[in-house]
Write an enzyme that holds these catalytic residues in place. Sequence first.
Site, PDB file in Angstrom:
ATOM      1  N   CYS A 232       4.939  -5.310  -3.939  1.00  0.00           N
ATOM      2  CA  CYS A 232       5.343  -4.115  -3.193  1.00  0.00           C
ATOM      3  C   CYS A 232       5.082  -2.867  -4.038  1.00  0.00           C
ATOM      4  CB  CYS A 232       6.821  -4.224  -2.821  1.00  0.00           C
ATOM      5  SG  CYS A 232       7.508  -2.755  -2.049  1.00  0.00           S
TER       6      CYS A 232
ATOM      7  N   CYS B  52       7.881  -0.318  -4.061  1.00  0.00           N
ATOM      8  CA  CYS B  52       8.992  -0.812  -4.897  1.00  0.00           C
ATOM      9  C   CYS B  52       8.726  -0.498  -6.365  1.00  0.00           C
ATOM     10  CB  CYS B  52       9.151  -2.324  -4.750  1.00  0.00           C
ATOM     11  SG  CYS B  52       9.564  -2.908  -3.106  1.00  0.00           S
TER      12      CYS B  52
END
Length: 105
Positions: free
Chosen positions: A29, A32
Amino acid sequence: MIICDKKTFEPEVLQAEGTVLVDFFGDGCVPCQALMPHVEDLAEKYGDKIKFCKLNTTSARRLAISQKIMGLPVIAIYKNGEKVEELVKDDATPEAVEDMIKRHL
């Protein structure tokens, strides 16, 4: 910042007294990974008032689903083991995370 896994999430977050911020992230991600340094800075700033944890949802998929994590990144606040607020995906900006922390001090 405490790194949680399937075994430590319950005692560190769900059984904790007080306020806990959890950074739910995934290995692949990109948002993230971009948010993580900001959350770590906030952990240094507010770590004496709120417990900070992070959970890799890639290696704890069932746990993430049990916490109703359906997209990433997610920054969640738990109080006495109950999720009370969360920021999801595009709403999880560094500024929004800090504002959320301030609301729960």
